[in-house]
Write a protein that holds these residues in place. Structure first.
Motif, short mmCIF file in Angstrom:
data_model
loop_
_atom_site.label_atom_id
_atom_site.label_comp_id
_atom_site.label_asym_id
_atom_site.label_seq_id
_atom_site.Cartn_x
_atom_site.Cartn_y
_atom_site.Cartn_z
N LYS A 75 0.83 -1.21 0.00
CA LYS A 75 0.00 0.00 0.00
C LYS A 75 0.86 1.25 0.00
O LYS A 75 0.59 2.22 -0.71
CB LYS A 75 -0.91 0.00 1.23
CG LYS A 75 -2.07 -0.97 1.09
CD LYS A 75 -2.98 -0.94 2.32
CE LYS A 75 -4.08 -1.99 2.14
NZ LYS A 75 -4.77 -2.29 3.40
N GLN A 120 1.10 4.18 -2.91
CA GLN A 120 0.77 5.56 -2.55
C GLN A 120 1.92 6.50 -2.94
O GLN A 120 1.70 7.57 -3.51
CB GLN A 120 0.50 5.60 -1.04
CG GLN A 120 -0.11 6.88 -0.56
CD GLN A 120 -0.41 6.84 0.96
OE1 GLN A 120 -0.57 5.76 1.53
NE2 GLN A 120 -0.48 8.02 1.59
N TYR A 129 -1.34 -3.98 -6.57
CA TYR A 129 -0.61 -2.76 -6.24
C TYR A 129 0.54 -2.44 -7.20
O TYR A 129 1.05 -1.33 -7.21
CB TYR A 129 -0.02 -2.88 -4.82
CG TYR A 129 -1.05 -3.00 -3.74
CD1 TYR A 129 -1.74 -1.86 -3.30
CD2 TYR A 129 -1.37 -4.23 -3.16
CE1 TYR A 129 -2.71 -1.97 -2.30
CE2 TYR A 129 -2.32 -4.34 -2.16
CZ TYR A 129 -3.00 -3.21 -1.74
OH TYR A 129 -3.95 -3.31 -0.75
#
Lengths: 342, 342, 342, 342
Positions: B148, B152, B177
């Protein structure tokens, strides 16, 4: 652990290293040499990475003194571990032979091979149901069907089974049919698989990776040992070197070395170690004499029609001859072990 | 395929080999030399194992002439494959940099590293969420939390993501991801994993195994290619040799060799290739000059406190300097490629 | 020799290759495969370099079928060569031990070592008078003084001498004092030295180079054999690989392999093969079992004060114990050789 | 030097080690860790062998901290040594090309090759008059006749000469005709030859041994450097590894590593480094970018008819193209060196 500073490292650089050592909860002694400073760390450094310190400016080298494989180490466990494979003992001073084909090709083939194996004195039947192959176009194994056949053949001849698992998802299946779970050379550092098989409680036959160092191999065993359920059986099967006259370079020195460093037994695989059937017998003999606890060897009723590894497989005649020779050396080794223990 | 008989092989031995060739659905020509007989096989031998013939009595050697990696081979696909990573092209003549930490250590660390990476011109952010470690007592990665964070950070700086998957069970998670899925050196021959990632459709960054031959590497790519969904990006990261002055021996010849044999792009990893930060810049330059399509490099805001691979990581200053040097060589290589294509 | 053309090689390229084959005085057969053309050369290709053909456009690979070491080869000379070292036979089925210090350090040391060696059953005394050393600042040997001492010590205990020559200019001197002339690992391919020692008529102990292949080793022996005066004794002493837990990787498979390919005897050097004294005994045993014709081993009255190679030297107690173990295996091997010859 | 005792080493064992340290004229500091004792030696340990201490009972490991190649080391001589080959400078920031055939085959061939070499910008002509060959049946070189031809050709085109000496007895002869004396890979540790050429005052081109470590290579240079007459030019030419797709594994990391550790220049040999002509150009480019001071490359007017090394030789067309590409990179490297020195 020892940390060696560069000649001319600044006081500031020294301070940063000392601060980090303290932050790790350790003490140190300083050696002020004529050219450079050396730190000797005091405390349990097992969980600390020596590379961490190599990132500091002013650090030249680091040296790990104590090993990182506590449970596998003989230091921690001075007595030999004897692995009990449902009544067959490995590591008790005897020499145990595991024999069978590279691939399980069908019920008839594995039954016939079990008969041969047993006739020569092997107590454990080997055979692969999942085959890792360099090319995607090659035969990949019979999977569960193969596992059923090898169990049936072993039971028919009162033998135990060793077979490889390559995938975490197959562990339960393999454990159902096999007495020893083998980890192949390509998976020596498949750490998740190691942890998972370590939970089964079955003995794990851990092959040395094709370019695995002795230290990496012992650390791989540690992944199994930390689960505290399954004992390890090391399997030396040759390493990759520049020499191409043999399939691999059979590193027999690993036998006394592993025995020195670890309490787990070690067996040898002269078939993969050489890759050529007429070198298998002399190298099996050498394995006995080096002090191995057993061997795993490829045999086939008809090597020319084996689906894999034919060139390194023994047929019935050459296998039985090898076993006669091995038995003579096993006898001699009994007297030698008495000398060793004097 | 060519089969060379031993001098003095009997007619019966020749007959058995001929019978097997025919059974495989192939034809042959016989070369009757002064000392020995040689068979030249005619037909598609891709699915036949040359080792099978080496098990026959009277056979001395076999030689495979055609390769076994059809879809990966340039023979089959003469034009370069250009891999499109969501708009970033690899293999189109440009030089793409992937930069980031060895391990994702937290959001702040990866955000700061992404800023650095972007400032130097990298278009793809690297970072590991699952770390294969030699010792079970070392840090093993942040797992999904790490994935994650890297997503990001990449999004914040308009970059793409490359990260490693080590386990079939994590493929869907990683694919969610990451833009490129990396297969690490230890898994180059984890064939089940290769087949599985080949089904995702994502580009696969395939690291060379620590003792992988060029031929094995191309065959590993074939496991991905046969799924006909995901393109491959080869990553040369150094091989294990007797030399210990560097962490690995960085085999840059692999760059022109892979380009000759395959249509897929190849990038280099000077961080693992050398293992020492002050060799990274010269070897990154050498990679550009050898003709690589890009590089993957380890950077960290504070290498001394990196959780892993600190010694081979560049800090902001050394990274930015390297990128200036690399850019100058990329410019020169544009003129050189024009000469090459004359 | 076989020449494999690239798929799509032109007729002109084929013509040039054919012209060259004819110019070399050879004939050929053509295999027209589905994808490529293969030439099989007919005639004596020993003096022709296969690389010559690899320079032709359109040629993909060449393969040498027959070996290039005629006089060393077992093909040419099927019976074992038994080397007679002034009455001590090597290669006659017995197991001959050569023992002594790495360096001759003085008369007293070598006399004492000879006593020890003899007590354990060694028939040949080893010891270096010229020492090749990695660093120019290390001890380089006693030269002729040392040769006199070792001869005196051997005579006192009715033993033979093996010692190394490193330089053509010293051959006469070494031949005066020594019964076997040793060529060290670093000189395995010092071709002028090989030719020169080959003219002495003394048996030559030819160590395998630290990265010598089996094929190169056999060709090095051929340099001696073509002089038709001196027999060769191969000495396996370990090769350089990535593994650093031992000083070298002791390649015991070389024993059966050399016995298969050559008629000359082969002995093993477990001291250099392992580099660690407590691995020497098990690997000496393994050497016996692999079928070696003898061994050469480093012993010293006081290893801690040896001028070189102390860590791999046995002291009196460990040496005598090893010899008891070796004797037991030699006995077992007599029965095994009877089985082998059945 | 650091000496690490085994856990549980006895006081008597410690005493013996301390006594020996003192006997060597050194002091020490003791680190008393939680598990083991570590000695740090104080004083000049260059002439002391760390292996000596490994022979003591109770000693686990030793670690040498300072190197043993004082005169070769950059520590001792921080400025780059610029080698002046009769007016051609090596190591001054320029990139010097040495080109020519593997073997000198005759006057015409070497004259024609010199013309080619000069046309491409090479300043130094290479060519072998003495050829070390694996097989005794292969061409061994033209000897002095060849030396005369290469000198004549170099003079005709205003070039310098580099050629190999293999034998101490030929040094004077080679020195008469050649401007740089080359030590071949097989002789990297022929220490007597190193000492002898070191006395000539001519620059010595020192090839890395086929399995030479960086440390051994630097120590080999030290044998030349201690004579204090001849400067050394390191030549990286590839090392032997398990990979067979190239003739050797070209270890370009050696370039920045040698530059870090030594003040002598280093050049690269992409011909032997790869063994395949179509990899030579990309690897020559990579050599420039890695920071080499020059290269040595095999060219031939007609590679298909070269007497040796044809497969790795460039012809006129491919050589001239390579030189154009190399020149473009040399230009770029000038700007890069300015950045490096900022």
């Amino acid at each position: 652990m020892i940390i060696i500073m560069k000649p001319g490292a600044s006081q500031e650089q020294l301070n940063k290293v000392m601060k980090r050592i303290e932050a790790e909860g350790l003490n140190y002694q300083i050696n002020q040499g004529s050219e450079q400073v050396v730190f000797g760390l005091i405390g349990d450094t097992r969980s600390i990475q020596d590379v961490a310190f190599r990132s500091y400016e002013g650090v030249e080298k680091t040296l790990r003194i104590s090993n990182t494989y506590k449970l596998t180490s003989r230091e921690f466990h001075p007595q030999d571990t004897i692995v009990d494979v449902d009544g067959v003992k490995i590591g008790d001073g005897s020499f145990v032979t595991m024999a069978g084909p590279c691939s399980i090709e069908g019920l008839e083939q594995i039954m016939e091979t079990a008969r041969m194996a047993k006739a020569g004195g092997a107590k454990i039947l080997r055979g692969g149901a999942f085959k890792p192959r360099t090319s995607p176009y090659a035969f990949q194994g019979l999977a569960e069907e193969g596992l059923k056949y090898i169990r049936q053949a072993a039971d028919a001849y009162d033998m135990k089974v060793i077979t490889e698992v390559m995938d975490e998802g197959h562990i339960d299946m393999v454990a159902e049919y096999s007495d020893i779970i083998q980890i192949g050379a390509r998976n020596m550092q498949n750490f998740k698989l190691l942890s998972a098989v370590g939970k089964t409680g079955k003995p794990i036959g851990l092959k040395r990776g094709i370019s695995g160092t002795i230290d990496e191999w012992l650390n791989a065993a540690e992944y199994i040992a930390v689960e505290e359920k399954s004992p390890v059986i090391f399997i030396e099967r040759g390493i990759r070197t520049y020499e191409t006259a043999t399939r691999n370079t059979f590193d027999l020195s690993a036998v006394p070395l592993i025995k020195k460093l670890s309490h787990f037994p070690i067996i040898v695989d002269p078939s993969h170690g050489t890759g050529v059937w007429d070198l298998v017998t002399p190298m099996a003999r050498a394995g006995v004499a080096a002090g191995a606890d057993g061997m795993i060897v490829e045999i086939h009723p008809d090597p020319a029609n084996a689906w894999s590894d034919g060139p390194q497989s023994l047929n019935e005649k050459t296998y039985l001859k090898m076993m006669k020779e091995v038995d003579l050396l096993v006898e001699a080794m009994k007297k030698i072990k008495a000398i060793e223990n004097e």
